[in-house]
Design an enzyme around this catalytic site. Structure first.
Site, PDB file in Angstrom:
ATOM      1  N   LEU A 215      35.212  25.893  52.333  1.00 22.67           N
ATOM      2  CA  LEU A 215      34.007  26.923  52.908  1.00 22.67           C
ATOM      3  C   LEU A 215      32.657  26.590  52.813  1.00 22.67           C
ATOM      4  O   LEU A 215      32.084  28.214  53.902  1.00 22.67           O
ATOM      5  CB  LEU A 215      33.636  27.511  51.055  1.00 22.67           C
ATOM      6  CG  LEU A 215      35.362  27.305  49.805  1.00 22.67           C
ATOM      7  CD1 LEU A 215      34.122  27.129  48.514  1.00 22.67           C
ATOM      8  CD2 LEU A 215      35.274  28.306  50.457  1.00 22.67           C
ATOM      9  N   GLY A 216      32.831  25.926  53.688  1.00 22.56           N
ATOM     10  CA  GLY A 216      31.372  25.366  54.442  1.00 22.56           C
ATOM     11  C   GLY A 216      31.800  24.251  55.789  1.00 22.56           C
ATOM     12  O   GLY A 216      32.863  23.825  55.615  1.00 22.56           O
ATOM     13  N   GLN A 217      30.721  23.407  56.143  1.00 19.91           N
ATOM     14  CA  GLN A 217      30.794  22.634  57.384  1.00 19.91           C
ATOM     15  C   GLN A 217      29.154  21.622  56.908  1.00 19.91           C
ATOM     16  O   GLN A 217      28.422  22.013  56.360  1.00 19.91           O
ATOM     17  CB  GLN A 217      30.713  23.219  58.162  1.00 19.91           C
ATOM     18  CG  GLN A 217      31.684  23.798  59.047  1.00 19.91           C
ATOM     19  CD  GLN A 217      31.709  24.663  60.039  1.00 19.91           C
ATOM     20  OE1 GLN A 217      30.826  24.592  60.544  1.00 19.91           O
ATOM     21  NE2 GLN A 217      33.203  25.382  61.511  1.00 19.91           N
ATOM     22  N   VAL A 218      29.571  20.224  57.205  1.00 21.19           N
ATOM     23  CA  VAL A 218      28.859  19.572  56.365  1.00 21.19           C
ATOM     24  C   VAL A 218      28.619  18.330  58.081  1.00 21.19           C
ATOM     25  O   VAL A 218      30.110  18.057  58.726  1.00 21.19           O
ATOM     26  CB  VAL A 218      29.419  18.601  55.459  1.00 21.19           C
ATOM     27  CG1 VAL A 218      28.725  17.746  55.267  1.00 21.19           C
ATOM     28  CG2 VAL A 218      29.877  18.911  54.756  1.00 21.19           C
ATOM     29  N   LYS A 233      25.101  20.531  54.398  1.00 24.54           N
ATOM     30  CA  LYS A 233      26.395  21.520  54.197  1.00 24.54           C
ATOM     31  C   LYS A 233      25.900  23.013  54.504  1.00 24.54           C
ATOM     32  O   LYS A 233      24.994  23.556  53.524  1.00 24.54           O
ATOM     33  CB  LYS A 233      26.898  21.272  52.698  1.00 24.54           C
ATOM     34  CG  LYS A 233      28.513  21.592  52.228  1.00 24.54           C
ATOM     35  CD  LYS A 233      28.550  21.489  50.884  1.00 24.54           C
ATOM     36  CE  LYS A 233      29.819  22.485  50.931  1.00 24.54           C
ATOM     37  NZ  LYS A 233      30.158  21.647  49.592  1.00 24.54           N
ATOM     38  N   ASP A 367      37.140  18.600  40.561  1.00 21.78           N
ATOM     39  CA  ASP A 367      37.943  19.115  41.534  1.00 21.78           C
ATOM     40  C   ASP A 367      38.113  17.303  42.175  1.00 21.78           C
ATOM     41  O   ASP A 367      38.005  16.738  43.900  1.00 21.78           O
ATOM     42  CB  ASP A 367      37.351  19.580  43.098  1.00 21.78           C
ATOM     43  CG  ASP A 367      38.049  20.326  44.021  1.00 21.78           C
ATOM     44  OD1 ASP A 367      39.296  19.709  43.972  1.00 21.78           O
ATOM     45  OD2 ASP A 367      37.418  20.327  44.888  1.00 21.78           O
TER      46      ASP A 367
END
Length: 426
Positions: A215-218, A233, A367
């Site tokens: 759902l995102g980029q780090v 993030k 998770d």
């Protein structure tokens, strides 16, 4: 070393330097699990009515890690972060139905895209079965499934991630391929279309290597004022639109399954709603930061467990800034051993921490795939990604402990009664 600046729109104009690095129906609690509820905190307005805007606002004096700051300042910083996330999206089947019910062309186009991808995979699988080549072509089909889910986008990657931890559902070769969805590395151009703008100042490097969750980029970054190395993030642009349309379609499929597929006795729509709620939870990065803080407070008292600190002044609903953690994934055994660490020690740490999560406090990481667990160079087990958390009620925790005792004593009648106490049976 070439640098890129993360320019944050805020009243102060703070920056972060990034270093280039190589039927709505509530589903009842099942299996003694309930949804982890957000804990309310007092919202703080910025005085200019901008409390609901999901932008970063930081102070020039924010130069130390949260662990070293005064508790009152930390609580105020968290409250400001919560105010910035006041308009975070939540899952609502009614709103999705209203939104996409009036967009038939878009819905049909996406439905055909999904049907073409999944249908082509299913057709090849059927051909393998007809030709008696299921086992022979298993690796090829596993790769095809992974690439298909990746191409279909974040919603289906999340589904693939879930399947990658289910050896009871997927053959080993499928598990191996789907596990690659847990954390991928890619090159991406940084565009100014982000909600929080990433402006590339150094023309020599038009791309940055980054870790890419679903759902995102780090990004690995460095705070300008303190030099602290952090992980930033950033939520993908348009992610809510993408997953919203997918869940609208999947939920429609659930209604058809409930109505026409008698072999499935579960309420498929309720299961889809539960999964969608969990995914939407992950879109609120302030809530994820609060989850991390609570998890750290409960379980990081053990010196062999590491939970990164959260930098609230650099956090909003769509941006999460936390302590950078060096380490390798737990399934990379050779890399772990090259650091002089013993895999068995890390496994024991994980088991002990998992038992504490499930039985002692009941608040647990929901998770825990290998992409979210790292072995640090000093032998600690680091937990990452706290977007999806759950809780076990106290009554259920007692029932689980009792069930273990009954199993050890081979009291099978008592074990059967435990299933009622755990709400497995009505």
């Amino acid at each position: 070393m070439s640098t890129t600046t993360l320019s944050v729109p805020c009243c102060v104009g703070a920056r972060i330097s990034v270093r280039r690095r190589g039927r709505v129906k509530a589903i009842p609690p099942r299996a003694a699990l309930v949804e982890a509820k957000p804990r309310p905190a007092q919202a703080v307005n910025g005085g200019d009515g901008s409390a609901s805007v999901a932008l970063l606002r930081v102070r020039d004096s924010s130069s130390s890690a949260p662990s070293s700051r005064d508790r009152a300042d930390d609580m105020q910083a968290e409250a400001r972060a919560m105010a910035r996330a006041a308009n975070a999206s939540v899952y609502s089947p009614e709103l999705l139905a209203t939104k996409y019910g009036s967009r038939p062309i878009k819905v049909v186009r996406r439905a055909l895209e999904i049907f073409a991808g999944i249908g082509y995979f299913a057709f090849n699988l059927w051909l393998d079965q007809v030709k008696g080549q299921l086992d022979q072509n298993q690796r090829q089909r596993a790769v095809q499934l992974r690439t298909t889910l990746t191409r279909l986008g974040p919603t289906f990657v999340k589904i693939g991630q879930g399947l990658s931890t289910r050896p009871d559902l997927c053959p080993p070769q499928y598990l191996e391929e789907l596990s690659q969805l847990q954390m991928q590395k890619h090159f991406h151009a940084l565009k100014e279309s982000w909600d929080v703008h990433l402006i590339l100042f150094t023309q020599q490097y038009p791309h940055l290597r980054l870790l890419q969750p679903v759902l995102g980029q780090v990004y690995k970054a460095q705070l300008k004022y303190s030099g602290q190395v952090v992980a930033v993030k950033v939520q993908r642009p348009g992610i809510e639109e993408a997953i919203g349309l997918d869940f609208y379609l999947i939920r429609g499929l659930g209604f058809l399954i409930n109505k026409y597929v008698d072999i499935i006795s579960s309420d498929v729509v309720a299961l889809i709603d539960e999964f969608a709620r969990r995914v939407y939870q992950e879109l609120n990065y302030v809530q994820e930061g609060q989850n991390a803080r609570r998890f750290k407070k409960l379980y990081a008292d053990k010196e062999d467990v590491l939970v990164p600190d959260i930098f609230w002044d650099y956090t909003s609903g769509k941006v999460l800034t936390m302590e950078w953690v060096e380490g390798v994934k737990l399934n990379e055994q050779e890399a772990i051993e090259r650091q002089g660490l013993k895999v068995l020690d890390l496994v024991n740490t994980g088991i002990q921490c998992s038992l504490r999560q499930l039985l002692e406090y009941g608040y647990f990481h929901a998770d825990p795939h290998p992409g979210n667990l790292l072995a640090t160079p000093d032998g600690k087990l680091a937990f990452l990604d706290f977007g999806m958390m759950s809780e076990t009620p106290e009554q259920a925790r007692s029932a689980i402990i009792g069930h273990v005792v009954h199993m050890v004593n081979r009291d099978y009648e008592a074990m059967a009664r435990d299933y009622y106490a755990l709400d497995f049976f009505s």
